[in-house]
Motif scaffolding. Structure first.
Motif, PDB file in Angstrom:
ATOM      1  N   PHE A   1     -43.988 -39.443  -3.577  1.00 29.79           N
ATOM      2  CA  PHE A   1     -44.710 -40.397  -2.731  1.00 29.79           C
ATOM      3  C   PHE A   1     -44.584 -41.809  -3.305  1.00 29.79           C
ATOM      4  CE2 PHE A   1     -48.461 -42.869  -1.709  1.00 29.79           C
ATOM      5  CZ  PHE A   1     -48.493 -42.761  -0.330  1.00 29.79           C
ATOM      6  N   ALA A   2     -44.799 -41.920  -4.622  1.00 33.24           N
ATOM      7  CA  ALA A   2     -44.751 -43.235  -5.266  1.00 33.24           C
ATOM      8  C   ALA A   2     -43.372 -43.869  -5.108  1.00 33.24           C
ATOM      9  CB  ALA A   2     -45.112 -43.096  -6.743  1.00 33.24           C
ATOM     10  N   LEU A   3     -42.320 -43.065  -5.326  1.00 39.06           N
ATOM     11  CA  LEU A   3     -40.960 -43.612  -5.244  1.00 39.06           C
ATOM     12  C   LEU A   3     -40.671 -44.184  -3.867  1.00 39.06           C
ATOM     13  CD1 LEU A   3     -38.592 -41.212  -7.172  1.00 39.06           C
ATOM     14  CD2 LEU A   3     -38.835 -43.668  -7.434  1.00 39.06           C
ATOM     15  N   ILE A   4     -41.053 -43.438  -2.841  1.00 42.95           N
ATOM     16  CA  ILE A   4     -40.753 -43.876  -1.486  1.00 42.95           C
ATOM     17  C   ILE A   4     -41.586 -45.092  -1.103  1.00 42.95           C
ATOM     18  CG2 ILE A   4     -40.956 -43.195   0.928  1.00 42.95           C
ATOM     19  CD1 ILE A   4     -38.535 -42.143  -0.590  1.00 42.95           C
ATOM     20  N   ARG A   5     -42.859 -45.084  -1.494  1.00 42.81           N
ATOM     21  CA  ARG A   5     -43.723 -46.189  -1.070  1.00 42.81           C
ATOM     22  C   ARG A   5     -43.516 -47.438  -1.907  1.00 42.81           C
ATOM     23  NH1 ARG A   5     -43.511 -43.408   2.237  1.00 42.81           N
ATOM     24  NH2 ARG A   5     -44.995 -42.635   3.754  1.00 42.81           N
ATOM     25  N   LEU A   6     -43.004 -47.269  -3.141  1.00 48.15           N
ATOM     26  CA  LEU A   6     -42.761 -48.447  -3.977  1.00 48.15           C
ATOM     27  C   LEU A   6     -41.471 -49.143  -3.574  1.00 48.15           C
ATOM     28  CD1 LEU A   6     -43.821 -47.262  -7.536  1.00 48.15           C
ATOM     29  CD2 LEU A   6     -45.021 -48.795  -5.980  1.00 48.15           C
ATOM     30  N   ALA A   7     -40.623 -48.417  -2.847  1.00 44.73           N
ATOM     31  CA  ALA A   7     -39.351 -49.002  -2.445  1.00 44.73           C
ATOM     32  C   ALA A   7     -39.606 -50.168  -1.501  1.00 44.73           C
ATOM     33  CB  ALA A   7     -38.503 -47.952  -1.746  1.00 44.73           C
ATOM     34  N   PRO A   8     -38.712 -51.159  -1.511  1.00 43.22           N
ATOM     35  CA  PRO A   8     -38.881 -52.296  -0.597  1.00 43.22           C
ATOM     36  C   PRO A   8     -38.829 -51.809   0.849  1.00 43.22           C
ATOM     37  CG  PRO A   8     -36.700 -52.303  -1.605  1.00 43.22           C
ATOM     38  CD  PRO A   8     -37.498 -51.253  -2.305  1.00 43.22           C
ATOM     39  N   GLY A   9     -39.800 -52.225   1.658  1.00 41.29           N
ATOM     40  CA  GLY A   9     -39.808 -51.823   3.060  1.00 41.29           C
ATOM     41  C   GLY A   9     -40.252 -50.396   3.225  1.00 41.29           C
ATOM     42  N   ASP A  10     -40.449 -49.949   4.468  1.00 42.54           N
ATOM     43  CA  ASP A  10     -40.821 -48.566   4.711  1.00 42.54           C
ATOM     44  C   ASP A  10     -39.621 -47.866   5.328  1.00 42.54           C
ATOM     45  OD1 ASP A  10     -40.747 -49.152   7.481  1.00 42.54           O
ATOM     46  OD2 ASP A  10     -42.733 -50.034   7.310  1.00 42.54           O
ATOM     47  N   PRO A  11     -39.742 -46.560   5.589  1.00 43.19           N
ATOM     48  CA  PRO A  11     -38.580 -45.826   6.094  1.00 43.19           C
ATOM     49  C   PRO A  11     -37.994 -46.408   7.380  1.00 43.19           C
ATOM     50  CG  PRO A  11     -40.291 -44.315   5.427  1.00 43.19           C
ATOM     51  CD  PRO A  11     -40.873 -45.677   5.309  1.00 43.19           C
ATOM     52  N   PHE A  12     -38.754 -47.282   8.041  1.00 43.59           N
ATOM     53  CA  PHE A  12     -38.283 -47.800   9.317  1.00 43.59           C
ATOM     54  C   PHE A  12     -37.543 -49.115   9.199  1.00 43.59           C
ATOM     55  CE2 PHE A  12     -41.512 -45.393  12.045  1.00 43.59           C
ATOM     56  CZ  PHE A  12     -40.574 -44.400  12.225  1.00 43.59           C
ATOM     57  N   PHE A  13     -37.528 -49.690   7.976  1.00 44.98           N
ATOM     58  CA  PHE A  13     -37.134 -51.088   7.981  1.00 44.98           C
ATOM     59  C   PHE A  13     -35.668 -51.305   8.363  1.00 44.98           C
ATOM     60  CE2 PHE A  13     -35.013 -51.011   4.072  1.00 44.98           C
ATOM     61  CZ  PHE A  13     -34.762 -52.261   3.570  1.00 44.98           C
ATOM     62  N   ALA A  14     -34.830 -50.275   8.040  1.00 44.24           N
ATOM     63  CA  ALA A  14     -33.422 -50.414   8.426  1.00 44.24           C
ATOM     64  C   ALA A  14     -33.271 -50.366   9.944  1.00 44.24           C
ATOM     65  CB  ALA A  14     -32.598 -49.305   7.782  1.00 44.24           C
ATOM     66  N   ALA A  15     -34.085 -49.500  10.590  1.00 41.58           N
ATOM     67  CA  ALA A  15     -33.926 -49.308  12.027  1.00 41.58           C
ATOM     68  C   ALA A  15     -34.676 -50.360  12.842  1.00 41.58           C
ATOM     69  CB  ALA A  15     -34.420 -47.914  12.411  1.00 41.58           C
ATOM     70  N   LEU A  16     -35.836 -50.797  12.337  1.00 40.93           N
ATOM     71  CA  LEU A  16     -36.706 -51.614  13.186  1.00 40.93           C
ATOM     72  C   LEU A  16     -36.653 -53.117  12.904  1.00 40.93           C
ATOM     73  CD1 LEU A  16     -39.929 -49.448  13.453  1.00 40.93           C
ATOM     74  CD2 LEU A  16     -38.104 -49.737  15.118  1.00 40.93           C
ATOM     75  N   ASP A  17     -36.474 -53.484  11.626  1.00 43.38           N
ATOM     76  CA  ASP A  17     -36.508 -54.906  11.319  1.00 43.38           C
ATOM     77  C   ASP A  17     -35.161 -55.548  11.621  1.00 43.38           C
ATOM     78  OD1 ASP A  17     -39.060 -54.457  10.670  1.00 43.38           O
ATOM     79  OD2 ASP A  17     -38.794 -54.510   8.497  1.00 43.38           O
ATOM     80  N   GLN A  18     -34.776 -55.477  12.854  1.00 39.67           N
ATOM     81  CA  GLN A  18     -33.515 -56.056  13.311  1.00 39.67           C
ATOM     82  C   GLN A  18     -33.854 -57.156  14.311  1.00 39.67           C
ATOM     83  OE1 GLN A  18     -30.643 -54.982  12.136  1.00 39.67           O
ATOM     84  NE2 GLN A  18     -31.301 -53.098  11.148  1.00 39.67           N
ATOM     85  N   PRO A  19     -32.947 -58.131  14.456  1.00 36.55           N
ATOM     86  CA  PRO A  19     -33.226 -59.225  15.390  1.00 36.55           C
ATOM     87  C   PRO A  19     -33.491 -58.728  16.815  1.00 36.55           C
ATOM     88  CG  PRO A  19     -31.215 -59.651  14.123  1.00 36.55           C
ATOM     89  CD  PRO A  19     -31.685 -58.292  13.742  1.00 36.55           C
ATOM     90  N   GLY A  20     -32.839 -57.622  17.228  1.00 34.61           N
ATOM     91  CA  GLY A  20     -32.963 -57.178  18.605  1.00 34.61           C
ATOM     92  C   GLY A  20     -34.247 -56.432  18.916  1.00 34.61           C
ATOM     93  N   VAL A  21     -34.979 -56.010  17.881  1.00 36.37           N
ATOM     94  CA  VAL A  21     -36.174 -55.199  18.111  1.00 36.37           C
ATOM     95  C   VAL A  21     -37.410 -56.087  18.186  1.00 36.37           C
ATOM     96  CG1 VAL A  21     -37.587 -53.318  17.207  1.00 36.37           C
ATOM     97  CG2 VAL A  21     -35.114 -53.300  16.844  1.00 36.37           C
ATOM     98  N   PRO A  22     -38.146 -56.043  19.292  1.00 35.78           N
ATOM     99  CA  PRO A  22     -39.351 -56.870  19.386  1.00 35.78           C
ATOM    100  C   PRO A  22     -40.373 -56.425  18.341  1.00 35.78           C
ATOM    101  CG  PRO A  22     -39.010 -55.570  21.400  1.00 35.78           C
ATOM    102  CD  PRO A  22     -37.890 -55.240  20.478  1.00 35.78           C
ATOM    103  N   PRO A  23     -41.079 -57.401  17.713  1.00 38.65           N
ATOM    104  CA  PRO A  23     -42.033 -57.058  16.648  1.00 38.65           C
ATOM    105  C   PRO A  23     -43.116 -56.088  17.118  1.00 38.65           C
ATOM    106  CG  PRO A  23     -41.781 -59.449  16.866  1.00 38.65           C
ATOM    107  CD  PRO A  23     -40.957 -58.824  17.937  1.00 38.65           C
ATOM    108  N   GLU A  24     -43.506 -56.188  18.425  1.00 39.46           N
ATOM    109  CA  GLU A  24     -44.577 -55.305  18.906  1.00 39.46           C
ATOM    110  C   GLU A  24     -44.120 -53.845  18.850  1.00 39.46           C
ATOM    111  OE1 GLU A  24     -43.439 -57.611  21.987  1.00 39.46           O
ATOM    112  OE2 GLU A  24     -43.775 -58.820  20.188  1.00 39.46           O
ATOM    113  N   THR A  25     -42.852 -53.602  19.228  1.00 38.20           N
ATOM    114  CA  THR A  25     -42.320 -52.245  19.211  1.00 38.20           C
ATOM    115  C   THR A  25     -42.343 -51.696  17.788  1.00 38.20           C
ATOM    116  OG1 THR A  25     -40.816 -53.028  20.894  1.00 38.20           O
ATOM    117  CG2 THR A  25     -40.418 -50.818  20.031  1.00 38.20           C
ATOM    118  N   ALA A  26     -41.877 -52.547  16.839  1.00 40.03           N
ATOM    119  CA  ALA A  26     -41.857 -52.125  15.443  1.00 40.03           C
ATOM    120  C   ALA A  26     -43.257 -51.765  14.982  1.00 40.03           C
ATOM    121  CB  ALA A  26     -41.265 -53.234  14.577  1.00 40.03           C
ATOM    122  N   ALA A  27     -44.221 -52.638  15.318  1.00 42.26           N
ATOM    123  CA  ALA A  27     -45.596 -52.396  14.889  1.00 42.26           C
ATOM    124  C   ALA A  27     -46.126 -51.102  15.508  1.00 42.26           C
ATOM    125  CB  ALA A  27     -46.473 -53.574  15.283  1.00 42.26           C
TER     126      ALA A  27
END
Lengths: 317, 267
Positions: A24-50
């Motif tokens: 748990f610690a390893l995954i949560r200490l990593a930069p970003g969450d499991p979604f950051f590769a898929a969601l934090d993209q210019p094309g994805v609206p912030p509301e959808t990501a949230a």
């Protein structure tokens, strides 16, 4: 014996608790969450990501996420594999039997191979062959499992064409013989790795026993050599060897991952390697936790077997 | 000491080849020399160990790969030994609850298959630069050193000369520097060789999986990866890195065996 079992199981539980927390610690200490590769993209609206993060609970405070993680685990819920679009537990349930078939066969063959060669080497320690083969085993145990797998594949599958080089079935065929044919090379790779290490410990144990008082006494009282070897020496040598086998289980699990990758064996290891490439954390975490639990429990079994093989050690565990 | 001369000499040879790679390598290890004309060529006078699919010279990649592979393994050993000595010594000195806690954590780390733990770290962090890779390898490999150091420190703390030093009121720093750490050195030597023989193949495996040293930089493991799908046709891409990996690992194993034999003889 019961006391040993209870103590060892309690220790195993503590170990599993630490493993889960570490994951748990390893995954949560990593930069970003499991979604950051898929969601934090210019094309994805912030509301959808949230909204997605909220749906999977990644917006909650850390301790709440941890409690949820542990209680989900306790109920057998390992999360959702993003890359395979299926629950992790389903993915693992489908692939684990294949991995167990491979690692179980490899362990069994390796134990038979290692124990018999090591016993022979220890019993005949002065023979030139015993010493030469010990050097050969040291060299063999220095070959990384993925390299050994490649070499065996090159020789027996590609050059000689005796055996299939990858997968678990030939297309259209679904028989046991076909699976066994595919199993030979991956399982042999593992067996050589296990056997080479085990043999060296078996040899040391046998050499010590060979000159022990009780062995000489058994011989002196006229018990046939064969019986001395099998009844007296091998049983007493089994305790240290079982201990080594227990310690090696983690390496066996790691070796299985690499062997599955080389031979394209459809097991958990191959899936984990793919999941790492796709940053599918839940699948990797699930596989690590399941494997660690399996290794921990198998180690307890090995300890119990040691206690069974050598009653003198029972109180020391 | 004589028994150690051969393995130490071979390891020194490996280290020298790595250090002198820029002088020894006949070509630039990452230059695509002639992608159309000389990709995947078998060993020849121009390319002693052949070329890879991008027409890079394998001998040059092997020499520069030695820098990555041996460097990462060595750094990993340094990290593992420092962590292991810290954990083992603290456990031995404190005893009681701290000792039990630290040893339980050590057990837990040993229960996680090391390769899977490394995969988990790489999954969480993404591709790692070489120094970070070495640190992670070290952070997953300190456990056996910790156990050895704990055992040896407990033994040393019970010896007459250490007890006498404590009774004489020697300052703690001097006690460690002058009496305990020197006594730990043989143990640390064994732990270092064992850790090296484990770290080297692990780095090769990670690079072979495409998760270790990132291309275009060479490591012994990722040279082999280039042979994927054409193992027989490009056998030189498997053979030469294999010889390097097995040679270095075998030498380290031999050294470990001889160092521990010497330690037992001395005890």
């Amino acid at each position: 014996m019961t006391r040993v079992l209870v103590v060892r199981l309690a220790q195993a539980l503590a170990v599993i608790g630490i493993v889960v927390t570490l994951c748990f610690a390893l995954i949560r200490l990593a930069p970003g969450d499991p979604f950051f590769a898929a969601l934090d993209q210019p094309g994805v609206p912030p509301e959808t990501a949230a909204a997605m993060r909220e749906a999977f609970g990644y917006d909650r405070p850390l301790h709440e996420q941890y409690l949820r993680f542990v209680s989900n685990l306790a109920r057998g819920d390992l999360g959702f594999s993003h890359s395979r679009s299926r629950p992790v537990s389903e993915v693992i349930a489908a692939l684990l039997p294949n991995s167990l078939l491979l690692s179980g066969t490899g362990l069994l063959l390796g134990t038979v191979f290692g124990v018999s060669i090591g016993a022979w080497q220890g019993w005949r320690a002065e023979s030139r062959w015993a010493r030469a083969s010990d050097r050969a085993l040291l060299a063999l145990s220095s070959i990384p499992e993925f390299v050994l797998a490649l070499l065996l594949a090159m020789l027996f599958a590609l050059e000689l064409r005796w055996l299939p080089v990858s997968g678990m079935h030939d297309e259209g065929i679904n028989g046991i013989v076909d699976v066994l044919r595919h199993l030979v090379l991956p399982a042999s790779t593992l067996a050589i790795m296990v056997g080479a290490i085990l043999a060296r410990h078996q040899r040391a144990a046998m050499r010590e026993l060979r000159d022990a008082e009780f062995i000489r006494a058994a011989r002196a009282s006229g018990i046939p050599e064969r019986r001395v070897l099998f009844r007296h020496a091998l049983r007493n040598a089994s305790a240290p060897v079982l201990t080594v086998l227990g310690v090696m289980l983690g390496a066996v699990a790691g070796g299985t991952v690499l062997i599955e990758r080389v031979f394209d064996w459809p097991g958990m290891g191959r899936a984990v390697v793919e999941a790492v490439g796709q940053r599918d954390y839940p699948l990797v975490v699930g596989a690590v936790i399941v494997t660690s639990i399996a290794v921990t429990l198998a180690t307890v079994l090995a300890d119990l077997a040691v206690a069974w093989a050598n009653p003198r050690l029972r109180n020391r565990l | 000491m004589r028994a150690l001369r051969l393995p130490l000499g071979i390891l020194a040879g490996f280290a020298l080849a790595a250090l002198l790679a820029p002088l020894l390598a006949p070509y630039d290890p990452i230059a695509h020399l002639d992608p159309l004309g000389s990709a995947l060529q078998a060993p020849s006078a121009a390319h002693w160990m052949g070329t890879d699919p991008y027409s890079r010279d394998v001998l040059s990649r092997l020499l520069f790969g030695a820098r990555a592979s041996l460097g990462i393994a060595t750094l990993a050993v340094a990290v593992a030994l420092s962590l292991g000595t810290l954990v083992g010594a603290v456990a031995a000195v404190r005893g009681g609850f701290i000792d039990a806690l630290l040893m339980r954590c050590t057990d837990a780390m040993l229960a996680i298959p090391r390769l899977l733990l490394l995969l988990l770290v790489v999954a969480a962090s993404g591709p790692l630069p070489p120094a970070a890779l070495a640190a992670v390898l070290g952070a997953t490999g300190w456990m056996s050193a910790a156990r050895l150091v704990r055992q040896e420190t407990r033994r040393l703390l019970a010896t007459e000369h250490v007890k006498a030093a404590i009774a004489l009121g020697v300052p703690r720093r001097t006690l460690w520097r002058g009496h305990i750490l020197p006594g730990l050195l043989p143990t640390l030597g064994v732990a270092a060789t064992v850790a090296f023989a484990a770290a080297l193949p692990l780095e090769a495996a990670l690079s072979f999986l495409g998760l270790g040293v990132a291309p275009p930089h060479a490591s012994w493991g990722n040279i082999i990866l280039e042979a994927e799908g054409r193992l027989l046709r490009a056998w030189w891409l498997v053979l030469f890195p294999t010889l390097a990996i097995v040679g270095a690992t075998l030498t380290a194993n031999l050294l470990a065996e001889r160092v521990s034999m010497r330690r037992e003889d001395a005890a």
